[in-house]
Design a protein around this motif. Structure first.
Motif, PDB file in Angstrom:
ATOM      1  N   HIS A  19      -1.159  12.698  -0.582  1.00 19.55           N
ATOM      2  CA  HIS A  19      -0.329  12.604   0.626  1.00 19.55           C
ATOM      3  C   HIS A  19       0.675  13.750   0.712  1.00 19.55           C
ATOM      4  CE1 HIS A  19      -2.075   8.588   0.666  1.00 19.55           C
ATOM      5  NE2 HIS A  19      -1.846   8.629   1.964  1.00 19.55           N
ATOM      6  N   ASP A  20       1.287  14.070  -0.412  1.00 14.48           N
ATOM      7  CA  ASP A  20       2.272  15.154  -0.396  1.00 14.48           C
ATOM      8  C   ASP A  20       1.630  16.527  -0.270  1.00 14.48           C
ATOM      9  OD1 ASP A  20       4.413  13.447  -0.392  1.00 14.48           O
ATOM     10  OD2 ASP A  20       4.934  13.740  -2.504  1.00 14.48           O
ATOM     11  N   SER A  21       0.302  16.610  -0.376  1.00 15.26           N
ATOM     12  CA  SER A  21      -0.361  17.893  -0.125  1.00 15.26           C
ATOM     13  C   SER A  21      -0.256  18.275   1.354  1.00 15.26           C
ATOM     14  CB  SER A  21      -1.833  17.857  -0.563  1.00 15.26           C
ATOM     15  OG  SER A  21      -2.611  17.038   0.299  1.00 15.26           O
ATOM     16  N   TYR A  22      -0.029  17.274   2.202  1.00 18.75           N
ATOM     17  CA  TYR A  22       0.168  17.541   3.633  1.00 18.75           C
ATOM     18  C   TYR A  22       1.592  18.021   3.897  1.00 18.75           C
ATOM     19  CZ  TYR A  22      -4.329  15.501   4.746  1.00 18.75           C
ATOM     20  OH  TYR A  22      -5.665  15.259   4.837  1.00 18.75           O
ATOM     21  N   HIS A  23       2.533  17.444   3.160  1.00 21.91           N
ATOM     22  CA  HIS A  23       3.951  17.790   3.326  1.00 21.91           C
ATOM     23  C   HIS A  23       4.671  17.216   2.106  1.00 21.91           C
ATOM     24  CE1 HIS A  23       8.075  17.690   4.834  1.00 21.91           C
ATOM     25  NE2 HIS A  23       7.686  18.531   5.785  1.00 21.91           N
ATOM     26  N   PRO A  24       5.599  17.977   1.519  1.00 17.09           N
ATOM     27  CA  PRO A  24       6.274  17.486   0.310  1.00 17.09           C
ATOM     28  C   PRO A  24       7.050  16.180   0.497  1.00 17.09           C
ATOM     29  CG  PRO A  24       6.991  19.728   0.859  1.00 17.09           C
ATOM     30  CD  PRO A  24       6.003  19.318   1.897  1.00 17.09           C
ATOM     31  N   GLY A  25       7.361  15.806   1.713  1.00 13.71           N
ATOM     32  CA  GLY A  25       8.067  14.552   1.964  1.00 13.71           C
ATOM     33  C   GLY A  25       7.211  13.468   2.583  1.00 13.71           C
ATOM     34  N   MET A  26       5.898  13.659   2.602  1.00 10.30           N
ATOM     35  CA  MET A  26       5.007  12.726   3.302  1.00 10.30           C
ATOM     36  C   MET A  26       5.082  11.307   2.735  1.00 10.30           C
ATOM     37  SD  MET A  26       2.803  12.127   5.730  1.00 10.30           S
ATOM     38  CE  MET A  26       1.929  13.569   6.294  1.00 10.30           C
ATOM     39  N   VAL A  27       5.021  11.154   1.426  1.00  4.46           N
ATOM     40  CA  VAL A  27       4.976   9.808   0.854  1.00  4.46           C
ATOM     41  C   VAL A  27       6.231   9.018   1.216  1.00  4.46           C
ATOM     42  CG1 VAL A  27       5.053   8.516  -1.324  1.00  4.46           C
ATOM     43  CG2 VAL A  27       3.341  10.279  -0.990  1.00  4.46           C
ATOM     44  N   GLU A  28       7.397   9.622   1.049  1.00  2.22           N
ATOM     45  CA  GLU A  28       8.630   8.906   1.363  1.00  2.22           C
ATOM     46  C   GLU A  28       8.730   8.608   2.857  1.00  2.22           C
ATOM     47  OE1 GLU A  28       8.592  11.350  -0.953  1.00  2.22           O
ATOM     48  OE2 GLU A  28       9.088  10.054  -2.644  1.00  2.22           O
ATOM     49  N   PHE A  29       8.390   9.585   3.676  1.00  3.57           N
ATOM     50  CA  PHE A  29       8.474   9.406   5.121  1.00  3.57           C
ATOM     51  C   PHE A  29       7.503   8.330   5.588  1.00  3.57           C
ATOM     52  CE2 PHE A  29       7.497  10.427   9.536  1.00  3.57           C
ATOM     53  CZ  PHE A  29       8.769  10.561  10.068  1.00  3.57           C
ATOM     54  N   ALA A  87      -2.119  10.280  -8.245  1.00  6.63           N
ATOM     55  CA  ALA A  87      -3.149  10.928  -7.415  1.00  6.63           C
ATOM     56  C   ALA A  87      -2.889  10.692  -5.930  1.00  6.63           C
ATOM     57  CB  ALA A  87      -4.536  10.432  -7.805  1.00  6.63           C
ATOM     58  N   MET A  88      -2.477   9.476  -5.574  1.00  7.81           N
ATOM     59  CA  MET A  88      -2.207   9.186  -4.165  1.00  7.81           C
ATOM     60  C   MET A  88      -0.977   9.958  -3.681  1.00  7.81           C
ATOM     61  SD  MET A  88      -4.636   7.423  -3.012  1.00  7.81           S
ATOM     62  CE  MET A  88      -4.090   6.702  -1.488  1.00  7.81           C
ATOM     63  N   ARG A  89       0.036  10.028  -4.522  1.00  4.63           N
ATOM     64  CA  ARG A  89       1.224  10.810  -4.155  1.00  4.63           C
ATOM     65  C   ARG A  89       0.844  12.269  -3.939  1.00  4.63           C
ATOM     66  NH1 ARG A  89       6.646  11.210  -3.980  1.00  4.63           N
ATOM     67  NH2 ARG A  89       7.082   9.087  -4.601  1.00  4.63           N
ATOM     68  N   ALA A  90       0.072  12.823  -4.863  1.00 11.05           N
ATOM     69  CA  ALA A  90      -0.328  14.232  -4.741  1.00 11.05           C
ATOM     70  C   ALA A  90      -1.152  14.456  -3.473  1.00 11.05           C
ATOM     71  CB  ALA A  90      -1.110  14.662  -5.983  1.00 11.05           C
ATOM     72  N   MET A 105       0.833  -1.197   0.000  1.00  5.54           N
ATOM     73  CA  MET A 105       0.000   0.000   0.000  1.00  5.54           C
ATOM     74  C   MET A 105       0.875   1.257   0.000  1.00  5.54           C
ATOM     75  SD  MET A 105      -2.859   1.229   2.708  1.00  5.54           S
ATOM     76  CE  MET A 105      -1.544   1.588   3.845  1.00  5.54           C
ATOM     77  N   SER A 106       1.956   1.240   0.769  1.00  8.13           N
ATOM     78  CA  SER A 106       2.842   2.406   0.792  1.00  8.13           C
ATOM     79  C   SER A 106       3.513   2.599  -0.561  1.00  8.13           C
ATOM     80  CB  SER A 106       3.877   2.295   1.907  1.00  8.13           C
ATOM     81  OG  SER A 106       4.879   1.348   1.600  1.00  8.13           O
ATOM     82  N   LEU A 107       3.799   1.507  -1.260  1.00 10.84           N
ATOM     83  CA  LEU A 107       4.356   1.617  -2.613  1.00 10.84           C
ATOM     84  C   LEU A 107       3.323   2.221  -3.561  1.00 10.84           C
ATOM     85  CD1 LEU A 107       6.195  -1.824  -2.762  1.00 10.84           C
ATOM     86  CD2 LEU A 107       7.256   0.450  -2.539  1.00 10.84           C
ATOM     87  N   PHE A 108       2.071   1.829  -3.390  1.00  8.17           N
ATOM     88  CA  PHE A 108       0.990   2.413  -4.189  1.00  8.17           C
ATOM     89  C   PHE A 108       0.901   3.911  -3.941  1.00  8.17           C
ATOM     90  CE2 PHE A 108      -3.591   3.592  -4.357  1.00  8.17           C
ATOM     91  CZ  PHE A 108      -3.762   3.508  -5.731  1.00  8.17           C
ATOM     92  N   TYR A 109       0.999   4.325  -2.685  1.00  7.94           N
ATOM     93  CA  TYR A 109       0.991   5.757  -2.371  1.00  7.94           C
ATOM     94  C   TYR A 109       2.075   6.490  -3.160  1.00  7.94           C
ATOM     95  CZ  TYR A 109      -1.829   5.074   1.969  1.00  7.94           C
ATOM     96  OH  TYR A 109      -2.787   4.798   2.895  1.00  7.94           O
ATOM     97  N   ALA A 110       3.246   5.874  -3.281  1.00 11.81           N
ATOM     98  CA  ALA A 110       4.379   6.513  -3.956  1.00 11.81           C
ATOM     99  C   ALA A 110       4.267   6.456  -5.478  1.00 11.81           C
ATOM    100  CB  ALA A 110       5.685   5.849  -3.515  1.00 11.81           C
ATOM    101  N   GLU A 111       3.650   5.404  -5.992  1.00  7.00           N
ATOM    102  CA  GLU A 111       3.665   5.174  -7.439  1.00  7.00           C
ATOM    103  C   GLU A 111       2.431   5.682  -8.166  1.00  7.00           C
ATOM    104  OE1 GLU A 111       4.346   0.971  -7.288  1.00  7.00           O
ATOM    105  OE2 GLU A 111       6.493   1.250  -6.825  1.00  7.00           O
TER     106      GLU A 111
END
Length: 135
Positions: free
Chosen positions: A100-110, A95-98, A86-92
């Motif tokens: 999560h990263d709308s909260y913080h630019p490093g959110m997906v990786e963190f 829309a999911m990356r955008a 699921m975390s890989l899906f967030y990164a890949e």
């Protein structure tokens, strides 16, 4: 954790999610509005720690990831591999990356790194459904 592990995580996530969706009439049991509210609160809390220099394995971060896992488990309880998937899906997924990263630019990786730590150390996962489970 190399590419074959990540591929197994992607497969586990896709298979477990599809099985859950099919078995629950597209998760009709889930209060989606409440889930999104809870994730919003959680992601804002994580952002504050991210800005404060916390690391993915820090105890407080792992407590927050436990809350994330508990929210995910309202849909279905994933295996360790599916949770990492699921975390890989967030990164890949763009829309999911955008999102999560709308909260913080490093959110997906963190969050992805914190989920990996949780998957290695945490508890409450469903049994694995991948190749290593049948070996």
């Amino acid at each position: 954790m190399g590419n074959s592990y990540e591929d197994e995580c992607r497969r586990s996530w896709a298979e477990e999610q599809a099985k859950s969706l099919a078995g629950t009439n597209n998760w009709e049991h889930v209060d989606r509005e409440r889930v999104h509210q809870d994730w919003d609160v959680l992601y804002r809390e994580i952002t504050a720690f991210l800005d404060g220099g916390s690391l993915p394995g820090d105890q407080k971060i792992q407590e927050l990831v436990r809350r994330h896992f508990d929210i995910v488990s309202r849909f279905y309880t994933p295996s360790r591999e599916a949770y990492v998937g699921m975390s890989l899906f967030y990164a890949e997924d763009e829309a999911m990356r955008a999102f999560h990263d709308s909260y913080h630019p490093g959110m997906v990786e963190f969050l992805g790194a914190a989920i990996r730590v949780f998957a290695e150390q945490g508890s409450g996962f469903a049994p694995s459904t991948g190749a290593e489970a049948s070996a």
